[in-house]
Motif scaffolding. Structure first.
Motif, PDB file in Angstrom:
ATOM      1  N   HIS A 264      25.940 -17.750 -24.757  1.00  0.00           N
ATOM      2  CA  HIS A 264      24.770 -18.588 -24.809  1.00  0.00           C
ATOM      3  C   HIS A 264      24.426 -18.555 -26.255  1.00  0.00           C
ATOM      4  O   HIS A 264      23.328 -18.221 -27.209  1.00  0.00           O
TER       5      HIS A 264
ATOM      6  N   TYR B  51      20.064 -20.147 -20.831  1.00  0.00           N
ATOM      7  CA  TYR B  51      20.680 -20.376 -19.179  1.00  0.00           C
ATOM      8  C   TYR B  51      21.799 -21.542 -19.483  1.00  0.00           C
ATOM      9  O   TYR B  51      21.445 -22.504 -20.020  1.00  0.00           O
TER      10      TYR B  51
ATOM     11  N   GLN C 136      23.188 -22.089 -14.090  1.00  0.00           N
ATOM     12  CA  GLN C 136      22.085 -21.158 -13.789  1.00  0.00           C
ATOM     13  C   GLN C 136      20.834 -22.173 -13.765  1.00  0.00           C
ATOM     14  O   GLN C 136      19.722 -21.844 -12.928  1.00  0.00           O
TER      15      GLN C 136
ATOM     16  N   ASN D  75      14.882 -23.511 -18.600  1.00  0.00           N
ATOM     17  CA  ASN D  75      15.636 -23.984 -17.655  1.00  0.00           C
ATOM     18  C   ASN D  75      15.550 -25.499 -17.785  1.00  0.00           C
ATOM     19  O   ASN D  75      16.009 -26.401 -16.748  1.00  0.00           O
TER      20      ASN D  75
END
Length: 221
Positions: free
Chosen positions: A196, A108, A112, A78
């Motif tokens: 992705h 992500y 997100q 992240n």
């Protein structure tokens, strides 16, 4: 290899996620019951008002501890990268499901990632403010002004958390295949490549490396 699916979440990760989701639902409903008299009827789900007051903080602490399990597993994925900023500039294409020309992203997307850090911040605020107003154990150590501010922050963080989870659920339903990934753990290669691409490249390169035949060692002489 093109027919294979890709593992997105292990069984442990999925179990961790759903336990947090269940505890969020329970803590959220019990918190709403204590938040306003009009919602006090929700306390019947937990055996009445006294039991709701007793159980709510314990459920909240357990939810936070389990959420930390998700943080430890996914915090590296992240981190924001350069492509995330470009992705956000072209989010109108993503909303229209027209992702041609949109920069490839990792495991992500930026939305997100923003949700991940928002949830972590809200969980921290809920934990510390909740400890301050936990009358049975900690509130006696704080003044009334501190307790009032803690109650306000607790309600605000809870409100933001609930809105964030609603967005999370909506996005999971809107992007077909996301909910299935958290239920079954696997996604199609086409889904991974479309949504992705950087993560897809990494996973498929790792698979190719793992499946590459090893050269036999021959002895000289």
């Amino acid at each position: 290899m093109s027919d294979k699916t890709i593992l997105r979440y292990t069984s442990n990760q999925r179990t961790n996620h759903w336990l947090v989701a269940i505890l969020f639902l329970m803590a959220g409903l019990s918190g709403l019951a204590l938040f306003h008299p009009a919602l006090f009827w929700l306390s019947n789900l937990f055996g009445g008002g006294p039991w709701t007051r007793i159980l709510h903080p314990f459920m909240g602490v357990l939810m936070f501890l389990l959420f930390l399990g998700l943080v430890f597993r996914f915090w590296r994925a992240n981190y924001f990268i350069a492509n995330d900023r470009l992705w956000l500039r072209r989010i109108d294409r993503v909303m229209k499901n027209e992702e041609e020309g949109v920069p490839p992203i990792g495991k992500y997307n930026p939305g997100q990632k923003l949700l991940f850090w928002t949830l972590l911040l809200c969980m921290l605020v809920l934990l510390f403010s909740g400890l301050v107003i936990w009358r049975a154990y900690f509130s006696e150590y704080f003044g009334i002004t501190t307790i009032r501010w803690a109650m306000l922050l607790h309600a605000l963080a809870g409100f933001v958390l609930i809105l964030s989870i609603i967005v999370h659920i909506y996005a999971g339903i809107w992007i077909k295949g996301s909910v299935s990934a958290m239920v079954h753990g696997r996604v199609s290669r086409a889904w991974a490549r479309k949504h992705h691409e950087l993560w897809y490249r990494q996973v498929t390169q790792d698979e190719t490396r793992d499946e590459a035949p090893t050269r036999p060692i021959t002895k000289k002489g």
